[in-house]
Enzyme design. Structure first.
Site, short mmCIF file in Angstrom:
data_model
loop_
_atom_site.label_atom_id
_atom_site.label_comp_id
_atom_site.label_asym_id
_atom_site.label_seq_id
_atom_site.Cartn_x
_atom_site.Cartn_y
_atom_site.Cartn_z
N LYS A 109 0.72 -1.22 -0.06
CA LYS A 109 -0.10 0.08 -0.06
C LYS A 109 0.94 1.45 0.14
O LYS A 109 1.80 1.31 0.62
CB LYS A 109 -0.79 -0.10 1.22
CG LYS A 109 -1.87 0.95 1.32
CD LYS A 109 -2.72 0.94 2.32
CE LYS A 109 -3.57 1.98 2.83
NZ LYS A 109 -4.69 1.66 4.06
N SER A 112 -9.33 1.56 3.39
CA SER A 112 -8.76 2.51 2.58
C SER A 112 -7.60 1.83 1.73
O SER A 112 -7.03 2.37 0.85
CB SER A 112 -7.91 3.57 3.39
OG SER A 112 -6.85 2.87 4.30
N SER A 155 -9.64 -0.98 7.60
CA SER A 155 -9.12 -0.87 6.27
C SER A 155 -8.42 -2.10 5.70
O SER A 155 -8.02 -2.18 4.58
CB SER A 155 -8.19 0.48 6.07
OG SER A 155 -8.47 1.50 6.47
#
Length: 603
Positions: free
Chosen positions: A76, A150, A174
């Site tokens: 990420k 997210s 997330s």
């Protein structure tokens, strides 16, 4: 196609053992990415030639010293990788780090090959995956639905089989919501078990790296490589996190939200899918206990409707105070709400959390694992466009409280909805219980995937495998209130113990019901062979430091000695002083504490 939709670590390693060149697998990852044609998944790619060079530079295949040898993965884009920009989905904030986050470095040292950095809700603020100025990753199952945030890009990359696993982060869900919306596994570890250095914080006190994978085993394998204390990270903790046990502890107690705590937003297909998945779970561990989630929901309200939003403000304070215009409008609006709170509010929030945590943690006196929907119902991109806040908040119904309560979590695909869209379920347990969740989650994933059906052999509750402690662990035999499902078993869990086996003693012990309680306690006394009976025990394994801490808290007249068991082993275990059984009831004839309690209940 070289690998199946989920190129698992065992499958890749089997291919490598047969002579497969890891460069062909790396090339396949890039081919799949091109075939997906979704420009929103990655924000930065490692050039294919460079990734191929990494594969070519691997030493001879050795999955023991390098457990992730030749395994493609992604990260990420709020986690640092030297030489690749970190943007957090905010181009005007971007910088290029010179050091790689320690967790990522551990993966690479274990032989994993980085493909690139994935998209996210800006500054990890959101559960929808749409709060990015870059192209939005498309949900891998149905692009009409949000991909979840997210960690949107990481979940989608795994769902398309581009990589075997991907790193996300998790503050409020997330690492779980995107997993469920894309039908993959999402592992949210115990806080502090993985170093968070090199990760841009959202709420530094609540953040953790998370793992997305096609299987529980793959997610756990990546987690185990990253696991470890980091003295340079002030939020790192030296937690005992035992590996997944070979079998589930007998008497494992399952809880789920009671009728008043189940929320599906009126969505019948999601409710039916959750009920079907719970039925799978109950075939593995027995009937679930309904639990009132009012304390958990009150904790969740503190995260965005309380002063914890100010911690997000603190994470990007220079931007909020000097360049707020560079932020995504929804991100800016959410974090700007911090202006409603002051320092006194922050302390009031801490006091409220402490009180609510005491109420919430009481659930572990009655259950060992909680099962909740990962999200109430899927949300469409159109619904979020019309209301950027409401649907996002609903997605966090069963995730927002977990990190505040310091619990660990594992999201696995459940039974699909009637329309075929995924329906996820999340298993929750106290910190340090990650291994237990992995053992249960793997079995549940198999059941929900339909590998249990008419005429098929169900997944056993206790699988064959090693029943002895790992090197460096100390075996401990328990006979009473510390047995699985009984009131003091949570003390073992708190010390990172893992269940090994159930076995009787040799017939040279007498069992007594000691006065006092609750909880009522037994006393096991060794006598001459032939004067006693075979008493049922459970053997658990603890790390040495945890064993010492556990033993130090044992009250008289109990102590720890060596027990002689029917399987020929001699672990440490509970014994009672002779003086302590004066006047105590001799219950040897029951053969164990459980059968004695059952007799009392029947009487």
């Amino acid at each position: 196609m070289i690998v199946p939709p989920f190129p698992t670590i065992p499958l890749l390693h089997a291919a490598y053992a047969d002579g497969r060149d890891p460069r062909t697998v790396v090339a396949e990852a890039y081919r799949r990415l091109a075939a997906v044609d979704d420009p929103g998944i990655f924000l930065a790619l490692v050039p294919e030639a460079e990734a191929l060079a990494q594969a070519a530079a691997l030493p001879p295949f050795d999955p023991v010293s390098k457990p992730l040898w030749g395994v493609p993965f992604a990260v990420k884009d709020n986690i640092d990788v030297a030489g690749l920009p970190t943007t957090a989905a905010c181009p005007d904030f971007a910088y290029t780090p010179t050091e790689t986050a320690p967790a990522v470095a551990r993966l690479q040292a274990a032989g994993a090959i980085l493909i690139g950095k994935t998209n996210l809700d800006q500054f990890a603020t959101g559960l929808v995956g749409l709060r990015t100025p870059d192209p939005v990753p498309r949900n891998a199952i149905d692009p009409a639905y949000v991909p979840g945030g997210s960690s949107s890009g990481s979940a989608v990359a795994v769902a398309h089989g581009i990589v075997t696993f991907a790193l996300g982060t998790d503050t409020a869900g997330s690492g779980r919501v995107p997993a469920a919306l894309n039908n993959v596994v999402g592992l949210k570890p115990s806080l502090g078990s993985i170093s968070s250095r090199g990760m841009l914080p959202a709420c530094r006190t609540l953040d953790t790296l998370s793992v997305f994978a096609g299987t529980v085993a793959d997610a756990d394998a990546a987690f185990r490589v990253m696991l470890g204390f980091d003295s340079a990270d002030p939020w790192s903790r030296a937690l005992p996190v035992p590996p997944a046990p070979a079998g589930l502890p007998p008497g494992l107690r399952l809880g789920l939200p009671d009728a008043a705590s189940l929320r599906f937003g009126g969505d019948g297909p999601s409710e039916a899918a959750f009920a079907a998945t719970i039925a799978d779970l109950e075939t593995l561990v027995g009937a679930a206990l309904p639990v009132d989630f009012a304390p958990m929901f009150a904790v969740a309200a503190l995260l965005y409707d309380g002063p914890w939003v100010a911690e997000r403000y603190a994470a990007i304070r220079p931007i909020m105070e000097t360049r707020p215009e560079i932020l995504h409008p929804t991100t800016r609006a959410v974090i700007a709400a911090a202006g409603r709170y002051n320092a006194a509010d922050a302390f009031a929030g801490l006091y409220s959390l402490a009180e609510l945590r005491r109420h919430a943690d009481a659930v572990w006196d009655r259950v060992d694992v909680l099962a909740v929907p990962t999200y109430p119902r899927p949300q469409t991109c159109a619904a979020v466009a019309a209301d950027p806040i409401g649907p996002n908040s609903e997605l966090g119904t069963y995730t927002n409280f977990v990190n505040l309560l310091d619990w660990c979590a594992l999201a696995v695909p459940g039974r699909p909805r009637a329309d075929g869209f995924p329906s996820g379920i999340t298993l929750l347990a106290p910190r340090g219980s990650d291994g237990l969740l992995a053992a249960l989650g793997a079995r549940l994933h198999a059941a929900a995937a339909g590998r249990i059906g008419a005429g098929e052999t169900p997944v056993p509750a206790v699988a064959p495998g090693p029943a002895r402690g790992w090197p460096g662990e100390i075996e401990l035999a328990v006979v009473g209130a510390h047995l699985s499902g009984l009131p003091l078993n949570r003390e073992l869990a708190a010390h990172g113990a893992r269940y090994l086996r159930t076995v009787a003693t040799r017939p040279e012990y007498r069992l007594y019901a000691l006065p006092g309680g609750p909880p009522h306690r037994p006393g096991l006394l060794r006598v001459a062979e032939g004067d006693g009976g075979a008493i049922e025990t459970e053997v658990w394994a603890l790390p040495p430091a945890a064993f010492g801490a556990f033993v130090a808290a044992i009250p008289e007249p109990l102590g720890i000695g060596t027990l002689r068991l029917a399987d020929g082993t001699a672990p440490k275990g509970f014994l009672v002083e002779t003086a302590g059984v004066a006047g105590a009831a001799d219950i040897t004839q029951f053969g164990g504490w459980r059968r004695y309690l059952a007799s009392r209940a029947a009487a």
